[in-house]
Enzyme design. Structure first.
Site, PDB file in Angstrom:
ATOM      1  N   CYS A 115       0.808  -1.217   0.000  1.00  0.00           N
ATOM      2  CA  CYS A 115       0.000   0.000   0.000  1.00  0.00           C
ATOM      3  C   CYS A 115       0.844   1.272   0.000  1.00  0.00           C
ATOM      4  CB  CYS A 115      -0.946   0.011   1.197  1.00  0.00           C
ATOM      5  SG  CYS A 115      -2.101  -1.380   1.199  1.00  0.00           S
TER       6      CYS A 115
ATOM      7  N   HIS B 211      -3.650   6.987   1.444  1.00  0.00           N
ATOM      8  CA  HIS B 211      -3.915   5.691   0.822  1.00  0.00           C
ATOM      9  C   HIS B 211      -5.325   5.266   1.195  1.00  0.00           C
ATOM     10  CE1 HIS B 211      -4.047   1.491  -0.016  1.00  0.00           C
ATOM     11  NE2 HIS B 211      -3.977   1.148   1.254  1.00  0.00           N
TER      12      HIS B 211
ATOM     13  N   ASN C  25     -10.049  -0.620  -1.983  1.00  0.00           N
ATOM     14  CA  ASN C  25      -8.613  -0.493  -1.723  1.00  0.00           C
ATOM     15  C   ASN C  25      -7.868  -1.091  -2.914  1.00  0.00           C
ATOM     16  OD1 ASN C  25      -5.946  -0.800  -0.902  1.00  0.00           O
ATOM     17  ND2 ASN C  25      -6.455  -1.500   1.153  1.00  0.00           N
TER      18      ASN C  25
END
Length: 337
Positions: free
Chosen positions: A116, A264, A294
């Protein structure tokens, strides 16, 4: 001669196939209310199996948009940095596939595996290359095809409802005005917690594909993502705050100087917690996890591109990028647009 690097072009691509929470409720024991309450996600994009779409092909589509918007010819790209946890092949990484498909000369291609935090790590590497004068224009890509590797059953619902597919790209170019561009990047890791958010197999140091096939164990979930949700959440909110403050302090900035924070897109609840902690207005934080889920290394470049397209970023703005994820790794970037 000293240089800074600036983002001269942005682009993103997501598959057309929209998977809603209601769609997931038809194949696993979940529902829209449960998913939204815990993650803020309403829908995500998944590649259609058999379509031929790959991580590198999505990266290619995002890259072409970024190149066009940058105003440079693709032949002016000196280097590629590609961030992903879902490469087309176990090896080589997708950087070389992108070099091939763009028809570029034999420039270098570096693959980043920082999950990530991958795009900010990639941005940091590219920024250093430009600051030293080694390269002038670098293509950075974050792309993920995660949907085919998720456990889409009741067993995996806590993780599988979160992730989506997509790609984002940026052209980082030389900037001689030292008051503009990427002011600083800040990178951290804590491998002590690596297994709290991980896919444990296949791996060269553990169970390999041949072992998984030989065992043929239907209870084996080692090749699906595992996440200790509460543990990750608690660490994320601490590290997000730390690394944002680190970036601000390094540039003698205050929270009030932030024009836009792009975190993020891990979980809307994390973003909301950070927004509240820093007392930021809604227009100072950009979130799009609600519609894309995500997308790991792709989330920040997708969000950055969409924010720019919507006119939320203008010349002179102070933009803060921040990420936390598997590894654990976390990072931030301070950009003067």
């Amino acid at each position: 001669m000293r240089y800074h690097s600036k983002i001269s072009g942005l682009g993103y691509f997501v598959p057309e196939n929209i998977v809603t929470n209601e769609d997931l409720s038809k194949i696993m024991d979940t529902n829209d209310e449960w998913i939204q309450e815990r993650t803020g996600i309403r829908e995500r994009r998944h590649v259609v199996k058999g379509s031929g779409e790959t991580t590198s092909s999505m990266g290619l589509k995002a890259a072409k948009i970024a190149i066009e918007r940058s105003g440079i010819a693709k032949e002016e790209i000196d280097f590629i940095v590609f961030a992903t946890i879902s490469p087309d092949y176990y090896f080589p990484g997708p950087g070389v596939s992108l070099q091939r498909d763009l028809g570029l000369a034999t420039i270098g291609a570096l693959d980043i595996r920082n999950q990530c935090s991958g795009f900010i790590y990639a941005l940091s590497v590219a920024d250093q290359y430009i600051k030293t004068g080694m390269y002038k224009n670098i293509l950075i890509v974050g792309a993920e095809l995660q949907s085919i590797g998720l456990d889409m059953t009741d067993r995996g619902r806590g993780v599988s409802v979160i992730f989506g597919d997509g790609a984002g790209a940026a052209i980082l170019s030389r900037e001689e005005d030292l008051t503009k561009g990427v002011l600083s990047t800040h990178l951290h890791s804590e491998g002590e917690h690596a297994k709290e958010l991980a896919v444990l197999a296949p791996g060269m140091g553990g169970r390999w594909v041949t072992d998984i096939l030989a065992d043929n164990d239907p209870a084996d979930d080692s090749y699906f993502p595992h996440m200790n949700g509460q543990f990750v959440f608690k660490h994320a909110i601490v590290r997000f705050s730390e690394v944002i403050n680190e970036g601000l302090k390094a540039n003698d900035l205050q929270v009030s100087d932030i024009d836009l924070l792009i975190p993020h897109q891990a979980n809307l609840r994390i973003s909301q917690f950070i927004q509240k902690k820093f007392a930021l207005r809604d227009d100072q934080v950009f979130n799009n996890i609600q519609k894309f889920g995500n997308t790991t290394a792709a989330s920040i470049p997708i969000a950055l591109t969409e924010a720019w397209e919507l006119g939320k970023i203008k010349s002179g703005d102070t933009i803060v990028l921040a990420a936390f994820g598997s590894g654990f790794t976390w990072a931030s970037a301070i950009i003067k647009w």
